[in-house]
Design a protein around this motif. Structure first.
Motif, PDB file in Angstrom:
ATOM      1  N   VAL A 197      28.629   8.048  -5.919  1.00  0.00           N
ATOM      2  CA  VAL A 197      27.660   8.266  -6.984  1.00  0.00           C
ATOM      3  C   VAL A 197      28.295   9.069  -8.104  1.00  0.00           C
ATOM      4  O   VAL A 197      29.044  10.014  -7.871  1.00  0.00           O
ATOM      5  N   ARG A 198      28.039   8.627  -9.326  1.00  0.00           N
ATOM      6  CA  ARG A 198      28.388   9.365 -10.542  1.00  0.00           C
ATOM      7  C   ARG A 198      29.824   9.866 -10.573  1.00  0.00           C
ATOM      8  O   ARG A 198      30.093  11.050 -10.790  1.00  0.00           O
ATOM      9  N   GLY A 199      30.758   8.935 -10.342  1.00  0.00           N
ATOM     10  CA  GLY A 199      32.158   9.239 -10.567  1.00  0.00           C
ATOM     11  C   GLY A 199      32.895   9.887  -9.430  1.00  0.00           C
ATOM     12  O   GLY A 199      34.089  10.167  -9.546  1.00  0.00           O
ATOM     13  N   LEU A 200      32.222  10.129  -8.306  1.00  0.00           N
ATOM     14  CA  LEU A 200      32.906  10.694  -7.147  1.00  0.00           C
ATOM     15  C   LEU A 200      33.927   9.694  -6.623  1.00  0.00           C
ATOM     16  O   LEU A 200      33.757   8.483  -6.737  1.00  0.00           O
ATOM     17  N   ALA A 201      34.990  10.208  -6.007  1.00  0.00           N
ATOM     18  CA  ALA A 201      35.960   9.330  -5.378  1.00  0.00           C
ATOM     19  C   ALA A 201      35.273   8.451  -4.347  1.00  0.00           C
ATOM     20  O   ALA A 201      34.429   8.898  -3.577  1.00  0.00           O
ATOM     21  N   SER A 789       6.669 -14.201 -23.009  1.00  0.00           N
ATOM     22  CA  SER A 789       6.060 -14.169 -21.677  1.00  0.00           C
ATOM     23  C   SER A 789       6.883 -14.929 -20.655  1.00  0.00           C
ATOM     24  O   SER A 789       6.658 -14.789 -19.451  1.00  0.00           O
ATOM     25  N   TRP A 790       7.860 -15.753 -21.096  1.00  0.00           N
ATOM     26  CA  TRP A 790       8.599 -16.581 -20.143  1.00  0.00           C
ATOM     27  C   TRP A 790      10.075 -16.172 -19.987  1.00  0.00           C
ATOM     28  O   TRP A 790      10.830 -16.833 -19.278  1.00  0.00           O
ATOM     29  N   PHE A 791      10.468 -15.061 -20.621  1.00  0.00           N
ATOM     30  CA  PHE A 791      11.869 -14.653 -20.524  1.00  0.00           C
ATOM     31  C   PHE A 791      11.951 -13.145 -20.328  1.00  0.00           C
ATOM     32  O   PHE A 791      11.229 -12.368 -20.954  1.00  0.00           O
ATOM     33  N   ARG A 792      12.853 -12.735 -19.459  1.00  0.00           N
ATOM     34  CA  ARG A 792      13.083 -11.318 -19.208  1.00  0.00           C
ATOM     35  C   ARG A 792      14.588 -11.083 -19.126  1.00  0.00           C
ATOM     36  O   ARG A 792      15.326 -11.884 -18.538  1.00  0.00           O
ATOM     37  N   LEU A 793      15.045  -9.975 -19.681  1.00  0.00           N
ATOM     38  CA  LEU A 793      16.453  -9.596 -19.604  1.00  0.00           C
ATOM     39  C   LEU A 793      16.537  -8.163 -19.108  1.00  0.00           C
ATOM     40  O   LEU A 793      15.959  -7.254 -19.713  1.00  0.00           O
ATOM     41  N   GLN A 794      17.238  -7.977 -18.010  1.00  0.00           N
ATOM     42  CA  GLN A 794      17.421  -6.645 -17.446  1.00  0.00           C
ATOM     43  C   GLN A 794      18.903  -6.280 -17.501  1.00  0.00           C
ATOM     44  O   GLN A 794      19.767  -7.124 -17.254  1.00  0.00           O
ATOM     45  N   ALA A 795      19.162  -5.041 -17.795  1.00  0.00           N
ATOM     46  CA  ALA A 795      20.543  -4.548 -17.818  1.00  0.00           C
ATOM     47  C   ALA A 795      20.540  -3.113 -17.318  1.00  0.00           C
ATOM     48  O   ALA A 795      19.700  -2.300 -17.720  1.00  0.00           O
ATOM     49  N   SER A 796      21.472  -2.820 -16.443  1.00  0.00           N
ATOM     50  CA  SER A 796      21.601  -1.458 -15.929  1.00  0.00           C
ATOM     51  C   SER A 796      23.068  -1.181 -15.666  1.00  0.00           C
ATOM     52  O   SER A 796      23.863  -2.109 -15.459  1.00  0.00           O
ATOM     53  N   GLY A 797      23.413   0.069 -15.669  1.00  0.00           N
ATOM     54  CA  GLY A 797      24.807   0.387 -15.394  1.00  0.00           C
ATOM     55  C   GLY A 797      25.159   1.810 -15.730  1.00  0.00           C
ATOM     56  O   GLY A 797      24.301   2.648 -16.053  1.00  0.00           O
ATOM     57  N   VAL A 798      26.450   2.088 -15.652  1.00  0.00           N
ATOM     58  CA  VAL A 798      26.961   3.418 -15.923  1.00  0.00           C
ATOM     59  C   VAL A 798      28.313   3.288 -16.610  1.00  0.00           C
ATOM     60  O   VAL A 798      29.099   2.386 -16.309  1.00  0.00           O
ATOM     61  N   ILE A 799      28.558   4.175 -17.552  1.00  0.00           N
ATOM     62  CA  ILE A 799      29.864   4.338 -18.181  1.00  0.00           C
ATOM     63  C   ILE A 799      30.248   5.799 -17.971  1.00  0.00           C
ATOM     64  O   ILE A 799      29.473   6.700 -18.322  1.00  0.00           O
ATOM     65  N   GLN A 800      31.409   6.041 -17.389  1.00  0.00           N
ATOM     66  CA  GLN A 800      31.739   7.410 -17.018  1.00  0.00           C
ATOM     67  C   GLN A 800      33.233   7.662 -17.138  1.00  0.00           C
ATOM     68  O   GLN A 800      34.049   6.748 -17.072  1.00  0.00           O
ATOM     69  N   ASP A 801      33.565   8.925 -17.294  1.00  0.00           N
ATOM     70  CA  ASP A 801      34.956   9.359 -17.373  1.00  0.00           C
ATOM     71  C   ASP A 801      35.117  10.495 -16.372  1.00  0.00           C
ATOM     72  O   ASP A 801      34.497  11.553 -16.515  1.00  0.00           O
ATOM     73  N   SER A 802      35.924  10.272 -15.349  1.00  0.00           N
ATOM     74  CA  SER A 802      36.092  11.289 -14.312  1.00  0.00           C
ATOM     75  C   SER A 802      37.570  11.591 -14.129  1.00  0.00           C
ATOM     76  O   SER A 802      38.436  10.732 -14.317  1.00  0.00           O
ATOM     77  N   GLY A 836      44.628  15.523 -13.201  1.00  0.00           N
ATOM     78  CA  GLY A 836      44.339  14.725 -14.388  1.00  0.00           C
ATOM     79  C   GLY A 836      44.165  13.252 -14.108  1.00  0.00           C
ATOM     80  O   GLY A 836      43.720  12.496 -14.989  1.00  0.00           O
ATOM     81  N   ASN A 837      44.509  12.802 -12.889  1.00  0.00           N
ATOM     82  CA  ASN A 837      44.313  11.401 -12.528  1.00  0.00           C
ATOM     83  C   ASN A 837      42.830  11.096 -12.340  1.00  0.00           C
ATOM     84  O   ASN A 837      42.002  11.989 -12.173  1.00  0.00           O
ATOM     85  N   ARG A 838      42.533   9.809 -12.329  1.00  0.00           N
ATOM     86  CA  ARG A 838      41.171   9.387 -12.031  1.00  0.00           C
ATOM     87  C   ARG A 838      40.967   9.377 -10.517  1.00  0.00           C
ATOM     88  O   ARG A 838      41.866   8.993  -9.773  1.00  0.00           O
ATOM     89  N   PRO A 839      39.805   9.789 -10.035  1.00  0.00           N
ATOM     90  CA  PRO A 839      39.548   9.696  -8.594  1.00  0.00           C
ATOM     91  C   PRO A 839      39.708   8.254  -8.106  1.00  0.00           C
ATOM     92  O   PRO A 839      39.417   7.299  -8.827  1.00  0.00           O
ATOM     93  N   GLU A 840      40.176   8.124  -6.902  1.00  0.00           N
ATOM     94  CA  GLU A 840      40.408   6.801  -6.343  1.00  0.00           C
ATOM     95  C   GLU A 840      39.096   6.047  -6.144  1.00  0.00           C
ATOM     96  O   GLU A 840      38.048   6.617  -5.890  1.00  0.00           O
ATOM     97  N   ARG A 841      39.195   4.741  -6.310  1.00  0.00           N
ATOM     98  CA  ARG A 841      38.124   3.812  -5.974  1.00  0.00           C
ATOM     99  C   ARG A 841      36.800   4.132  -6.675  1.00  0.00           C
ATOM    100  O   ARG A 841      35.733   4.035  -6.081  1.00  0.00           O
ATOM    101  N   THR A 842      36.886   4.483  -7.933  1.00  0.00           N
ATOM    102  CA  THR A 842      35.673   4.660  -8.718  1.00  0.00           C
ATOM    103  C   THR A 842      35.917   4.095 -10.117  1.00  0.00           C
ATOM    104  O   THR A 842      36.895   4.449 -10.772  1.00  0.00           O
ATOM    105  N   PRO A 843      35.064   3.183 -10.584  1.00  0.00           N
ATOM    106  CA  PRO A 843      35.294   2.554 -11.885  1.00  0.00           C
ATOM    107  C   PRO A 843      34.702   3.375 -13.020  1.00  0.00           C
ATOM    108  O   PRO A 843      33.732   4.120 -12.839  1.00  0.00           O
ATOM    109  N   ALA A 844      35.271   3.211 -14.200  1.00  0.00           N
ATOM    110  CA  ALA A 844      34.709   3.838 -15.390  1.00  0.00           C
ATOM    111  C   ALA A 844      33.536   3.027 -15.928  1.00  0.00           C
ATOM    112  O   ALA A 844      32.700   3.549 -16.660  1.00  0.00           O
TER     113      ALA A 844
END
Length: 951
Positions: A197-201, A789-802, A836-844
């Protein structure tokens, strides 16, 4: 998915405090005239002597019919609801919750005023809010009744049953992809997936507490998804990130994810029957049924049974088993008690990293598909590995067909009781008896993957093998298949194996775990129209056992459903005169044999308060004090122990005579010494939070929060966290939006790896831990757009710098701190340079976009899905980059009528090769400079379809 945004509760018109003597089935005399819902619900509540909660948006523009005469309170509620286009969500005899009914919303909604610029012409806001289910009440991360997302000061996400059906998660972890800010490595199959969650390794399940009906599945969140499954008995998912999460639950400082089940219904009988099939051979049935058995007593039963071949088919049933659950509920004036039980007997395959080629541009290796292939096969599905006698056995059977086999039983209670007009007592608890045999293989170090010809020519064990069998005439090495005895020699023939010429080292094991754990949450809430104060306590007592007895490293070729091979020494006549391996096994005791027995307890006291000022400003705060005591007996291990009967050894354990000319079966590495080392951790810590929410308009709110938290790390020091976040929320028929900026600081977060060190001339396994910190700056968004009434668009996500910072280094062996100078100085210097490296296995970047065509007359929808995952690094050194990828999926939800529905989804239509992790056993630096490596790709194209019958 979307975070449901709710308009505020109507003031006196929707919350009507009543005398405390209300009884669910009591008959009352009513004289309520037909009028607007906003005033009529108040009048009905006063005459009924109950409290009614409903979002303001649910009552706007609606009317109720006249209610006159003597009738039961529940009957009057149903008349009020059905005639006004509302639905009765819940009623416990004291408090009722009303919500808009999607099927009636269109008829009940008023025409849109052209003066409202937030709603497009021709779109009715009530209809859109009904479709958005904006009237659901949030119960996770709060103790205030009637709390909504719009008025919450935490980052809250709600996924309804329809959202879960649309997502069609192949695992519980995949359901977490509906939550912005959570990155899921959903490539492991149904169980033991990782999420962060939220940029943790990544690479674990820390800082996120999985709950079922408001209680932790386990205090320590490993293997929770073996007994928390996606099934028809799940009603919805609620999630709270940071903030109150660390106050109202244990060991969930980063997020609480609460799966809420369907409950016994006092009013009517009903249920669900669902049949599911798939492109990978699924045969599954889900069922849920509820029935009132007396005026104030109801029961429910549910569960599922299924088997399938697995998206990556090993040649035997990959997943097979069942869950059965039942509950009985009794209500009385102002109170209710629910008793529940659940039985789990389920087996699952665990998918591990497979060999790939193309660093930075992953591709399949000839003979092994990156999207549907795997190494597991019948060749080594049922084997025996050697163990030392101190474990109580000489051999350990391992059954991959049994897979991760979990047997568990849990028993729970949930009691609520109103005390007077303003107080409510609650007590819930659950006891779980859990056991699992984790039969699986695991990828090994990347150095164990390479060409067979190179291995025979250059591997240090090759020279050892030739030297060992030279007296018997051995003058060259070859590969021998265990199942057929076929011997392959010569560079050309070796390079031609399976079209790739590769051999791979893997680990096989039957890791056993058992847990007996009790969790409870007890407290009292004092709620007035402007304030909600809760005082409560959390309690956990747990007893655990773990071992990895019987783990062994073995050698296979590289193909879909691999086969074991031996490295053999050959004489001039091409006869085998000796073997490095035993039935493919290179070494025994790979992960250490020492068993572990632990007991711990956690006692927490918490207080939380929410104050409402001027009907627009809500200020809330909370604190939790936890006393934690952890004791463990960790089994000690030896460097190696001779295997009796395999040869003659001197007093120091050195081999004098080998009885069978097999090198691998002479010793067991990391063998159990038969003794234990006591480990203990005790702490007293406080988590606290303060937040506020301000309703600028009935549709627009802003909020902010600051929190401190901590996470227990068993015998190690707890990790401390700091959170800050602020956001804006907007809700209308045209647009729902939630945008949150956050800052998270993980203090003293340990980064650990197993390493091999040479001490006194002997190679030993140690753990090197870098005591690091992680800082994360980011933004989350969750937006739903309905232009028509016949169209819906959903978008969710995160942009982060860790980024990480490296502090002190610690060396351990068997969990006990040892001299750091036993670690190679060059390695220590390398690790300290990772700051200063990015934590492993977490996307920006982690984004999901779901457009949908909504069919008329509530018939369903046709939808697509685009998921974008930014690049991640497989290791803390950032040496192995796993590239960004996109996944396209699609599906349909179709309602044939009110009782029958059909759903189908196709995942990863384009067979994208997306990598969620590299090789977790590859050390601090995974890039070996070769173009072949272990990594775990997402599953390839697959389809699931279900027919559901509601009755």
């Amino acid at each position: 998915m979307r975070s449901q945004l709710y308009t505020g509760l109507v003031l006196a018109s929707v919350v009507a405090a009543a005398p405390p003597a209300a009884a669910y089935a009591q008959t009352r005399s009513f004289d309520v005239a037909a009028q607007s819902a906003s005033t009529g619900i108040v009048a009905f509540a006063r005459q009924a002597g109950i409290q009614i909660l409903a979002p303001e948006a649910a009552t706007r523009g609606r009317r109720i019919v006249a209610i006159k005469g003597n009738l039961p309170v529940a009957d009057g509620l149903r008349r009020i609801a059905s005639a006004s286009g509302l639905r009765l969500v819940s009623f416990d005899g004291r408090t009722a919750v009303l919500a808009t009914a999607a099927s009636a919303a269109s008829a009940a909604a008023p025409q849109v005023s052209q003066a409202d610029p937030a709603t497009p012409v021709g779109v009715q806001p009530e209809t859109q809010q009904a479709n958005n289910e904006l009237d659901e009440i949030v119960v996770t991360g709060t103790r205030a009744r009637g709390q909504t997302v719009l008025t919450s000061s935490s980052a809250v996400t709600v996924a309804t049953r329809e959202d879960l059906d649309r997502k069609a998660p192949r695992s519980t972890a995949q359901a977490l992809e509906l939550i912005p800010g959570v990155f899921v490595e959903g490539s492991g199959g149904e169980v033991s997936n990782n999420f962060s969650v939220r940029g943790l390794a990544g690479g674990g399940q820390q800082f996120v507490q999985l709950q079922e009906d408001g209680l932790p599945v386990f205090y320590i969140n490993a293997l929770s998804d073996t007994i928390l499954k996606q099934e028809a008995s799940i009603d919805r998912l609620e999630a709270v990130r940071s903030g109150s999460s660390g106050v109202l639950t244990v060991n969930g400082a980063g997020a609480t994810v609460n799966f809420i089940t369907r409950k016994p219904d006092f009013d009517k009988s009903g249920g669900t029957f669902q049949l599911t099939t798939s492109s990978f051979g699924t045969a599954r049935v889900d069922a849920f049924m509820t029935k009132p058995i007396a005026e104030n007593t109801a029961i429910s039963v549910g569960g599922f049974y299924r088997k399938d071949d697995g998206i990556r088919d090993p040649g035997y049933d990959a997943n097979h088993g069942f869950i059965f659950r039942g509950a009985i509920a009794q209500r009385w004036t102002g109170g209710k008690l629910t008793l529940s039980a659940k039985v789990v007997d389920d087996s699952n395959i665990f998918y591990v990293g497979i060999p790939l080629t193309g660093v930075g541009d992953p591709k399949s290796i000839p003979g092994l598909s990156a999207t549907h292939g795997l190494l597991q096969s019948r060749d080594f599905a049922l084997v025996r590995t050697r163990t030392s006698p101190t474990t109580g056995r000489s051999f350990q059977p391992i059954d991959l067909e049994d897979g991760v086999h979990t047997k568990a039983q849990s028993y729970g209670y949930d009691l609520t009781q109103d005390i007077g007009r303003d107080f409510n007592f609650f007590a819930r608890g659950r006891y779980t008896n859990f056991g699992t045999d984790f039969n699986s293989i695991f990828s090994y170090d990347n150095s164990g993957l390479g060409l067979a010809s190179d291995r025979l020519a250059n591997n240090p064990t090759s020279a050892q093998t030739l030297a060992r069998f030279a007296p018997q005439g051995g003058n060259r090495l070859g590969i021998r298949y265990v199942d057929t005895g076929q011997v392959i020699t010569g560079t050309a023939a070796l390079n031609a194996i399976n079209g790739n010429g590769l051999l791979a080292e893997s680990v096989i094991g039957r890791n056993r775990a058992s847990v007996r754990e009790f969790n409870s949450d007890t407290g009292i809430t004092w709620q007035t129209p402007t304030n909600s104060l809760t005082l409560g306590g959390l309690f956990t007592r747990s007893s655990r056992y773990n071992d990895a007895i019987g783990t062994a490293t073995f050698l296979t070729d590289v193909q879909d459903r691999a086969r074991r091979v031996d490295v053999v020494a050959l004489n001039a006549a091409n006869n085998v005169v000796g073997s490095l391996t035993e039935n493919g096994f290179l070494t025994y005791g790979t992960f250490g044999e020492g068993p572990s027995r632990a007991k711990f307890s956690s006692i927490s006291a918490y207080a939380t308060d929410q104050l409402t000022l001027w009907d627009k400003l809500r200020i809330d705060g909370g604190a939790r004090f936890e006393h934690f005591v952890f004791n463990r007996l960790a089994g000690d291990t030896l460097n190696r122990a001779p295997i009796a009967g395999s040869g003659t050894f001197d007093a120091a354990g050195n081999l004098l005579v080998d009885n069978d000319n097999i090198i691998a079966n002479n010793y067991i590495n990391n063998s159990f010494a038969g003794t234990y080392t006591a480990q203990r951790r005790e702490f007293n810590k406080v988590a606290w939070t303060l937040g506020a929410n301000y309703l600028i308009t009935p549709r627009l709110a802003v909020y902010g929060r600051y929190a401190t938290g901590f996470q227990a790390q068993e015998q190690n020091e707890p990790t401390n966290l700091r959170f800050a976040e602020g956001g804006v929320r907007y809700s209308s028929g045209f647009l729902q939006a939630s945008v949150t900026g956050f800052y998270t600081k993980f203090l003293d977060y340990p980064q650990s790896r197993d390493i091999t060190s040479t001490v006194g001339g002997v190679a030993i396994t140690q753990q090197l831990t870098a005591n690091s910190g992680i800082k994360v700056y980011g933004g989350e968004f969750d937006v739903t757009l309905r232009p028509t009434s016949w169209f819906r668009l959903q978008a969710s996500g995160v942009i982060q710098d860790s980024s990480i910072s490296i502090g002190d280094l610690t060396a351990r062996r068997n969990g006990v701190v040892v001299d750091i100078n036993t670690i190679d100085p060059a390695l220590r210097a390398t690790v300290q340079g990772f700051g200063g490296n990015r934590p492993e296995r977490t996307p920006a970047l982690n984004v999901n976009v779901t457009p949908a065509i909504v069919l008329p007359n509530d018939m369903g929808e046709i939808y697509g899905s685009w998921k974008r995952i930014g690049k991640i690094y497989a290791d803390v050194s950032n040496s192995l980059e796993l590239p960004a990828y996109s996944v396209f999926s699609a599906g349909v939800l179709f309602r044939l009528d009110d009782a029958v529905s059909f759903s189908a989804s196709v995942e990863n239509i384009g067979n994208t090769i997306g990598l969620t992790e590299g090789n977790p056993r590859g050390g601090f630096v995974e890039n070996t400079g070769q173009n072949t490596y272990f990594a775990r790709p997402i599953n390839g194209r697959n389809a699931v379809a279900s027919v559901r019958f509601d009755f």
